[in-house]
Design a protein around this motif. Structure first.
Motif, PDB file in Angstrom:
ATOM      1  N   GLY A 336       0.797  -1.225   0.000  1.00 46.05           N
ATOM      2  CA  GLY A 336       0.000   0.000   0.000  1.00 46.05           C
ATOM      3  C   GLY A 336       0.826   1.269   0.000  1.00 46.05           C
ATOM      4  N   VAL A 337       2.126   1.180  -0.252  1.00 45.25           N
ATOM      5  CA  VAL A 337       2.992   2.363  -0.211  1.00 45.25           C
ATOM      6  C   VAL A 337       3.418   2.805  -1.614  1.00 45.25           C
ATOM      7  N   SER A 342      -4.456   0.982  -1.358  1.00 40.69           N
ATOM      8  CA  SER A 342      -3.937   1.363  -0.041  1.00 40.69           C
ATOM      9  C   SER A 342      -5.114   1.669   0.871  1.00 40.69           C
ATOM     10  N   ALA A 343      -5.210   0.941   1.973  1.00 39.65           N
ATOM     11  CA  ALA A 343      -6.342   1.155   2.889  1.00 39.65           C
ATOM     12  C   ALA A 343      -6.173   2.504   3.575  1.00 39.65           C
ATOM     13  N   SER A 344      -7.250   3.280   3.609  1.00 38.06           N
ATOM     14  CA  SER A 344      -7.133   4.613   4.214  1.00 38.06           C
ATOM     15  C   SER A 344      -7.731   4.653   5.621  1.00 38.06           C
ATOM     16  N   ASP A 345      -8.418   3.568   6.008  1.00 39.67           N
ATOM     17  CA  ASP A 345      -9.119   3.588   7.297  1.00 39.67           C
ATOM     18  C   ASP A 345      -8.282   2.937   8.399  1.00 39.67           C
ATOM     19  N   ALA A 346      -6.953   3.180   8.382  1.00 38.61           N
ATOM     20  CA  ALA A 346      -6.096   2.490   9.336  1.00 38.61           C
ATOM     21  C   ALA A 346      -5.530   3.461  10.369  1.00 38.61           C
ATOM     22  N   SER A 348      -2.442   2.799  12.142  1.00 38.46           N
ATOM     23  CA  SER A 348      -0.989   2.800  12.228  1.00 38.46           C
ATOM     24  C   SER A 348      -0.420   2.200  10.952  1.00 38.46           C
ATOM     25  N   MET A 349       0.908   2.196  10.834  1.00 38.82           N
ATOM     26  CA  MET A 349       1.544   1.620   9.653  1.00 38.82           C
ATOM     27  C   MET A 349       1.211   0.134   9.508  1.00 38.82           C
ATOM     28  N   TRP A 350       1.311  -0.604  10.624  1.00 40.25           N
ATOM     29  CA  TRP A 350       1.046  -2.047  10.552  1.00 40.25           C
ATOM     30  C   TRP A 350      -0.419  -2.316  10.258  1.00 40.25           C
ATOM     31  N   ALA A 352      -2.372  -0.399   8.621  1.00 39.12           N
ATOM     32  CA  ALA A 352      -2.617  -0.056   7.214  1.00 39.12           C
ATOM     33  C   ALA A 352      -2.196  -1.208   6.305  1.00 39.12           C
ATOM     34  N   ASP A 354      -1.922  -4.471   7.115  1.00 35.09           N
ATOM     35  CA  ASP A 354      -2.877  -5.571   7.310  1.00 35.09           C
ATOM     36  C   ASP A 354      -4.146  -5.341   6.497  1.00 35.09           C
ATOM     37  N   ARG A 357      -3.867  -5.403   2.589  1.00 35.04           N
ATOM     38  CA  ARG A 357      -3.769  -6.758   2.046  1.00 35.04           C
ATOM     39  C   ARG A 357      -5.065  -7.537   2.270  1.00 35.04           C
ATOM     40  N   GLN A 358      -5.756  -7.218   3.358  1.00 36.10           N
ATOM     41  CA  GLN A 358      -7.037  -7.873   3.624  1.00 36.10           C
ATOM     42  C   GLN A 358      -8.083  -7.503   2.572  1.00 36.10           C
TER      43      GLN A 358
ATOM     44  N   ARG B  16       1.597 -10.228   7.344  1.00 38.13           N
ATOM     45  CA  ARG B  16       0.899  -8.926   7.430  1.00 38.13           C
ATOM     46  C   ARG B  16      -0.381  -8.960   6.625  1.00 38.13           C
ATOM     47  N   LEU B  17      -1.175  -9.952   6.897  1.00 35.27           N
ATOM     48  CA  LEU B  17      -2.401 -10.181   6.150  1.00 35.27           C
ATOM     49  C   LEU B  17      -3.568 -10.184   7.130  1.00 35.27           C
ATOM     50  N   GLY B  18      -4.382  -9.134   7.078  1.00 35.68           N
ATOM     51  CA  GLY B  18      -5.545  -9.087   7.946  1.00 35.68           C
ATOM     52  C   GLY B  18      -6.567 -10.134   7.523  1.00 35.68           C
ATOM     53  N   PRO B  81       0.082   5.641  -3.866  1.00 41.61           N
ATOM     54  CA  PRO B  81      -1.148   6.050  -3.177  1.00 41.61           C
ATOM     55  C   PRO B  81      -1.010   7.464  -2.600  1.00 41.61           C
ATOM     56  N   ARG B  89       4.931   8.924   0.341  1.00 42.34           N
ATOM     57  CA  ARG B  89       4.542   9.343   1.680  1.00 42.34           C
ATOM     58  C   ARG B  89       4.080   8.105   2.446  1.00 42.34           C
ATOM     59  N   VAL B  90       4.614   7.891   3.630  1.00 43.17           N
ATOM     60  CA  VAL B  90       4.245   6.723   4.440  1.00 43.17           C
ATOM     61  C   VAL B  90       3.751   7.180   5.812  1.00 43.17           C
ATOM     62  N   ARG B  91       3.118   6.250   6.492  1.00 43.33           N
ATOM     63  CA  ARG B  91       2.700   6.542   7.875  1.00 43.33           C
ATOM     64  C   ARG B  91       3.908   6.497   8.793  1.00 43.33           C
ATOM     65  N   ALA B  92       3.768   7.073   9.964  1.00 48.14           N
ATOM     66  CA  ALA B  92       4.872   7.087  10.936  1.00 48.14           C
ATOM     67  C   ALA B  92       5.288   5.656  11.254  1.00 48.14           C
ATOM     68  N   GLU B  95       6.552   5.309  16.799  1.00 48.59           N
ATOM     69  CA  GLU B  95       5.466   6.059  17.462  1.00 48.59           C
ATOM     70  C   GLU B  95       5.906   6.539  18.825  1.00 48.59           C
TER      71      GLU B  95
END
Lengths: 495, 95
Positions: A336-337, A342-346, A348-350, A352, A354, A357-358, B16-18, B81, B89-92, B95
């Motif tokens: 997603g990077v 790319s999920a936007s409703d996350a 944290s990084m992890w 997002a 998960d 990919r879900q 890393r698969l929900g 994205p 651009r990535v998330r932090a 933390e």
């Protein structure tokens, strides 16, 4: 030839042509590439709603490329594929054209570059009509694992077309395009070719560049042609087979002229029939068709003898460890990077990663990621992945030994005719078993050709011809001789 | 090999698969069945067999260390994205 673009009975319509027939008419200026492309687009408009072979139709691009091709022909360009309309499976990168892998993950992905095979086709001034539907990321044997819609088998629309190159096989079978490119990791060209009554070749591993093919299982994947006859198969191979420094597994071996193998007799060729490919659960009608076809090969001068490849029974397990293991590593890139969903409703990084990919992957892709991750994980690597790679050596050696005695092996492409939509989609192991005759070939890296061999209960049956590495010429010769003596490949579904 | 619910959750974490509750249970059952079928491989003696990584034996593939043009940064970032000032651009991460 009586050529017409009209709908009158009995007349050959332009979209029904093979590549070599169309090339001849283009070269003699009896038709133009624009007329041919318009005929194909008209055919798509007529039948696509019933079969759903395309993810994307690139009508404007095709018309532009057809006009360019006509200019080239006028300027004296005699390339065999110039101006011929084609479909590209949607896991082959096409610059500026969405390449989705029939996945939500890549639904909006537009590659900034062309795969090597696309550069080769573009150099020949081929006409790209669109991108073919497939099982998501090429994982599946029925096209039911497309995230968008299932493609239908044109011989019976309640049945699957096979997979994962179902879209390309159906588009060729229904004359929506003149030929197509697919990819084959465990049977994904040959099985749908057999299910749809077209010709499909999986080349030797390393024969065709994988650069720009979205990776599924890198040690098994190969790009290859789906065509209306064996002559076209040779022509498309001439265009796409090459050494490519950008694919480090590509083999630096000169490309022969495959059309030189279009010889209509088989005198002196030794063919082996490995009994393990006539598996338990094989349909009697399919078996009958294959034995009749083998008898025909004998009539054409081949010497036929039964043989045995005892490790065949381990191929399925080895394959479904190796392929998902490699897939789990290859698909780790979808985070997603960099590109893709790319999920936007996350939070944290992890989280997002998960969720990306879900939501981005469908059930079969998830199943294989889990299976592969498990087989590679600490404590299980030796028992599964390493064991499977060793079994792979045994299977490969067994083929090597067989090819000391035989020029080629002949088997059914699939143990059954096309099955019904929904029949196997909830039972992954049953689905995997439909590749039982095709996946040993990828494990061994050898080439395999599927050609139309007859019908059982009105449904197509494919015959598979196998050879040692880089023996595509032998396979083409056998396929061509059989095709000259039969007319199964000329039958078209009633659409 | 019977997988437990915890096994599936652990593998999904590694990948890393929900997964939904329903998916965990479905995959647990299906993959247990598949792995059980794979046990057939243990019948074969592979003690003296080398694994095959690539089917066509190639020597190490290297190329000259030449500088060639890369793709334009803006074209590569077109599929991102989120991008900013020529970067992904990535998330932090911390933390």
């Amino acid at each position: 030839m009586n050529i017409a673009n009209s709908q009158e009975e009995g007349e050959l319509r332009l979209y029904q042509l093979t590549s070599h027939e169309a090339h001849e008419l283009l070269w003699k200026r009896e038709i133009s590439a624009l007329e041919l492309t318009e005929a194909v687009l008209g055919r798509i408009a007529q039948v696509e709603e019933q079969i759903h072979a395309f993810v994307t139709v690139t009508e404007d691009l095709a018309l532009m490329q057809a006009r360019e091709a006509d200019e080239r022909i006028r300027a004296g360009d005699a390339s065999p594929l110039v101006g011929i309309p084609t479909m590209i499976k949607d896991n082959i990168c096409t610059k500026g054209i969405a390449t989705t892998c029939s996945s939500r993950m890549l639904e909006n992905f537009v590659p900034p570059y062309d795969a090597t095979v696309m550069q080769r086709l573009n150099r020949e001034r081929a006409v790209i009509v669109g991108k073919g539907n497939m099982d998501e990321f090429a994982m599946g044997s029925s096209n039911e694992h497309s995230a968008f819609f299932p493609t239908r088998n044109p011989w019976d629309r309640e049945r699957v077309p096979g997979g994962s190159s179902g879209g390309p096989a159906v588009a060729v079978a229904t004359d929506e395009v003149i030929y197509a490119l697919g990819s084959d990791t465990g049977g994904s060209i040959r099985q749908p070719a057999g299910f749809c009554n077209v010709v499909g070749l999986k080349p030797t591993y390393g024969r065709v560049s994988r650069y720009g093919l979205v990776a599924f299982a890198s040690s098994l994947d190969q790009i290859g042609p789906l065509t209306k006859d064996v002559t076209d198969c040779a022509l498309v191979m001439n265009a796409i087979a090459c050494y490519d420094p950008r694919d480090s597994t590509s083999v630096p071996q000169p490309t022969p002229d495959y059309t030189k193998s279009l010889i209509p007799e088989l005198k002196g060729l030794r063919l082996g029939i490995p009994k393990e490919y006539f598996v338990r659960g094989m349909e009697a009608g399919v078996e009958q068709v294959i034995w009749d076809a083998i008898a025909k090969l004998e009539q054409l001068g081949a010497e036929v003898e039964e043989t045995s490849l005892p490790h065949t029974r381990y191929a399925l397990a080895a394959y479904y460890i190796i392929a998902p293991s490699e897939a789990s590593a290859n698909l780790a890139r979808y985070d997603g990077v960099k590109y893709g969903f790319s999920a936007s409703d996350a939070e944290s990084m992890w989280d997002a990663m998960d969720k990306t990919r879900q939501y981005g992957f469908g059930p079969e892709v998830k199943r294989r990621i889990i299976l592969g991750t498990y087989a590679l994980s600490a404590g299980y690597y030796d028992a599964y992945y390493l064991k499977a790679q060793k079994v792979r050596t045994l299977i490969r050696r067994e083929f090597e030994q067989a090819f000391e005695r035989f020029d080629a092996l002949v088997t059914p492409t699939s143990p059954t005719v096309p099955f019904k939509l929904g029949e196997k989609v909830e039972d992954p192991l049953q689905m995997y078993l439909s590749d039982v005759c095709t996946l040993p070939i990828n494990i061994a890296g050898i080439p395999g050709l599927s050609i139309p061999a007859g019908f059982s209960d009105g449904l197509p049956v494919g015959m598979q011809i196998l050879g040692k590495p880089f023996s595509e010429e032998t396979l083409i010769r056998i396929g061509f001789a059989y095709e000259q003596a039969t007319d199964w490949h000329k039958r078209r579904p009633p659409l | 090999m019977k997988l437990s619910r915890e096994d599936v959750e652990h593998i999904a974490f590694l990948a890393r698969l929900g997964l939904s509750e329903e998916e965990i249970e479905r995959f647990r059952e299906q993959l247990s069945n598949i792995l059980e079928n794979f046990e057939v491989l243990q019948e074969i003696d592979t003690a003296d067999v080398q694994p095959t990584a690539h089917v066509i034996a190639l020597d190490s593939v290297v190329r000259d260390d030449e500088v060639l043009p890369s793709w334009p940064q803006n074209e590569v970032l077109e599929n991102a994205p989120q991008a900013e000032d020529g970067y992904f651009r990535v998330r932090a991460v911390l933390e």
